[in-house]
Scaffold this active site. Structure first.
Site, mmCIF file in Angstrom:
data_model
loop_
_atom_site.group_PDB
_atom_site.id
_atom_site.type_symbol
_atom_site.label_atom_id
_atom_site.label_comp_id
_atom_site.label_asym_id
_atom_site.label_seq_id
_atom_site.Cartn_x
_atom_site.Cartn_y
_atom_site.Cartn_z
ATOM 1 N N MET A 30 0.841 -1.201 0.000
ATOM 2 C CA MET A 30 0.000 0.000 0.000
ATOM 3 C C MET A 30 0.879 1.254 0.000
ATOM 4 O O MET A 30 0.406 2.343 0.360
ATOM 5 C CB MET A 30 -0.941 -0.013 1.203
ATOM 6 C CG MET A 30 -1.899 -1.196 1.146
ATOM 7 S SD MET A 30 -3.405 -0.949 2.063
ATOM 8 C CE MET A 30 -2.764 -0.776 3.695
ATOM 9 N N ALA A 32 4.045 4.002 0.855
ATOM 10 C CA ALA A 32 4.790 4.537 2.008
ATOM 11 C C ALA A 32 5.876 3.526 2.375
ATOM 12 O O ALA A 32 5.981 3.071 3.514
ATOM 13 C CB ALA A 32 3.859 4.836 3.184
ATOM 14 N N HIS A 37 9.136 -3.383 3.420
ATOM 15 C CA HIS A 37 8.689 -3.629 2.043
ATOM 16 C C HIS A 37 9.881 -3.970 1.146
ATOM 17 O O HIS A 37 9.809 -4.876 0.312
ATOM 18 C CB HIS A 37 8.015 -2.378 1.454
ATOM 19 C CG HIS A 37 6.781 -1.931 2.175
ATOM 20 N ND1 HIS A 37 6.722 -0.750 2.880
ATOM 21 C CD2 HIS A 37 5.556 -2.495 2.280
ATOM 22 C CE1 HIS A 37 5.503 -0.605 3.381
ATOM 23 N NE2 HIS A 37 4.782 -1.647 3.048
ATOM 24 N N GLN A 150 6.055 -11.489 7.343
ATOM 25 C CA GLN A 150 5.670 -12.163 8.595
ATOM 26 C C GLN A 150 5.017 -11.181 9.570
ATOM 27 O O GLN A 150 4.228 -11.555 10.422
ATOM 28 C CB GLN A 150 6.910 -12.782 9.250
ATOM 29 C CG GLN A 150 6.576 -13.604 10.484
ATOM 30 C CD GLN A 150 7.752 -13.748 11.417
ATOM 31 O OE1 GLN A 150 8.861 -14.040 10.978
ATOM 32 N NE2 GLN A 150 7.527 -13.529 12.696
ATOM 33 N N SER A 187 6.577 -0.143 10.032
ATOM 34 C CA SER A 187 5.209 -0.059 9.523
ATOM 35 C C SER A 187 4.995 1.346 8.978
ATOM 36 O O SER A 187 5.536 2.318 9.528
ATOM 37 C CB SER A 187 4.221 -0.321 10.665
ATOM 38 O OG SER A 187 2.929 0.125 10.303
ATOM 39 N N ARG A 189 2.502 3.019 9.347
ATOM 40 C CA ARG A 189 1.773 3.801 10.357
ATOM 41 C C ARG A 189 2.710 4.404 11.405
ATOM 42 O O ARG A 189 2.304 5.331 12.118
ATOM 43 C CB ARG A 189 0.737 2.923 11.061
ATOM 44 C CG ARG A 189 -0.435 2.564 10.170
ATOM 45 C CD ARG A 189 -1.500 1.812 10.938
ATOM 46 N NE ARG A 189 -2.676 1.543 10.108
ATOM 47 C CZ ARG A 189 -2.797 0.504 9.291
ATOM 48 N NH1 ARG A 189 -1.843 -0.386 9.213
ATOM 49 N NH2 ARG A 189 -3.893 0.346 8.559
HETATM 50 P P1 AMP Z 1 1.412 -2.982 3.458
HETATM 51 O O1 AMP Z 1 1.960 -1.919 2.569
HETATM 52 O O2 AMP Z 1 1.318 -2.588 4.884
HETATM 53 O O3 AMP Z 1 0.144 -3.596 2.916
HETATM 54 O O4 AMP Z 1 2.478 -4.154 3.438
HETATM 55 C C1 AMP Z 1 2.856 -4.772 2.222
HETATM 56 C C2 AMP Z 1 3.653 -6.013 2.531
HETATM 57 O O5 AMP Z 1 4.822 -5.649 3.279
HETATM 58 C C3 AMP Z 1 2.885 -7.030 3.397
HETATM 59 O O6 AMP Z 1 3.166 -8.334 2.927
HETATM 60 C C4 AMP Z 1 3.462 -6.801 4.767
HETATM 61 O O7 AMP Z 1 3.389 -7.938 5.601
HETATM 62 C C5 AMP Z 1 4.907 -6.463 4.433
HETATM 63 N N1 AMP Z 1 5.541 -5.741 5.533
HETATM 64 C C6 AMP Z 1 5.074 -4.624 6.149
HETATM 65 N N2 AMP Z 1 5.889 -4.267 7.158
HETATM 66 C C7 AMP Z 1 6.895 -5.182 7.175
HETATM 67 C C8 AMP Z 1 8.048 -5.370 7.985
HETATM 68 N N3 AMP Z 1 8.345 -4.545 8.993
HETATM 69 N N4 AMP Z 1 8.868 -6.416 7.717
HETATM 70 C C9 AMP Z 1 8.570 -7.272 6.697
HETATM 71 N N5 AMP Z 1 7.500 -7.145 5.891
HETATM 72 C C10 AMP Z 1 6.669 -6.124 6.134
#
Ligand code: AMP
Length: 283
Positions: A30, A32, A37, A150, A187, A189
């Protein structure tokens, strides 16, 4: 690096690459983007011929309007980071490429028990939104491999269930959580946490470590809620939403210890009004 906005252009491009024998790795995000990522991107690049990263803030998975409105967007920086990593393809669809109107969806998917526990319980509708958009992406990208973090362990299990139940021929890879130096799971966030309380944010991870070692030393799992509540009680800016022990193979909540290779401890809580989740394995 190629950037596609229209799904038909991406599909056309990928069809040609597949004919050339290229193996496609897919990383949905998503945006950011942070090092978490980028760890997924690096793994996809190292294991496949063509890394496709999608950036799409999926309205259907937000059960809270304020969370959606405040979700950070930094597309230009994201594209710079992806280019620097060597990502070959970015899919940046405008909302209408995926949904006519996300509020008027007539087709819904049901994922069973996973929707009723932990994140499913506290974020009603969240996994239906995640599952639906991932199915859409799988149908568009048709990847050979897909990479999930994870950090969102329950989401990883949802994707595993979808791939199995809907017979997708996709290899799913779980990438370990990237953390800040104090242990806070990275994250998008996190950037919303006010600076003065930021040091407290790592307490959820410390709480996981504390409970994990207590359980390994023989503390009874029924004491888990009490252990976590007492660990977090000094910090008034933190509010625990749940902490649960789960069996990693089927994502069932468990009340007694099983083989330590098959357990994870999952936590969710608020710092100020920002919701954080994290988990640790036992092996
Ligand atoms: P998101 O942009 O939050 O939807 O995350 C996209 C992908 O990145 C998802 O598969 C998350 O699990 C992964 N992700 C987010 N934060 C982390 C992190 N700190 N370490 C590893 N993978 C992450």
């Amino acid at each position: 690096m190629l950037v596609f906005n229209a799904k038909k252009d991406l599909i056309h491009f990928l069809d040609n690459e597949r004919i050339k024998g290229k193996k496609i790795g897919f990383v949905p995000t998503m945006g950011a983007l942070h090092q978490g990522h980028l760890a997924l991107i690096r793994k996809a690049i190292s294991e496949t011929d063509l890394c496709v990263c999608s950036i799409f803030v999926n309205p259907a998975q937000f059960n809270n309007r304020e969370d959606l409105d405040n979700y950070p967007i930094s597309t230009e920086e994201d594209l710079g980071k992806l280019k620097q990593e060597g990502c070959q393809v970015v899919f940046l669809p405008p909302s209408h490429e995926l949904y006519d109107n996300p509020m008027e969806l007539r087709t819904t998917l049901h994922f069973g028990e996973i929707e009723t526990i932990l994140e499913g319980r506290y974020r009603p509708g969240h996994f239906r939104g995640v599952g639906l958009v991932v199915v859409k992406f799988f149908n568009i990208v048709e990847p050979d491999c897909t990479y999930f973090g994870q950090k969102d362990l329950q989401q990883y299990h949802l994707i595993k269930q979808i791939i199995r139940d809907l017979s997708y021929d996709i290899r799913l890879i779980c990438v370990p959580t990237e953390r800040e130096s104090d242990g806070l799971a990275m994250s998008s966030r996190n950037q919303r946490i006010p600076g003065e309380i930021r040091p407290l944010a790592s307490k959820f991870y410390e709480c996981l470590q504390y409970c994990r070692s207590a359980l390994l030393k023989g503390e009874k799992p029924e004491k888990l809620q009490m252990l976590a509540a007492s660990f977090l009680s000094p910090y008034q800016d933190l509010r625990l939403e749940y902490i649960e022990l789960v069996e990693t193979e089927n994502f069932h909540i468990i009340e007694k210890m099983v083989d330590r290779n098959k357990m994870a401890l999952c936590i969710a809580g608020y710092i100020h009004n920002i919701r954080l989740i994290d988990n640790v394995m036992f092996n």
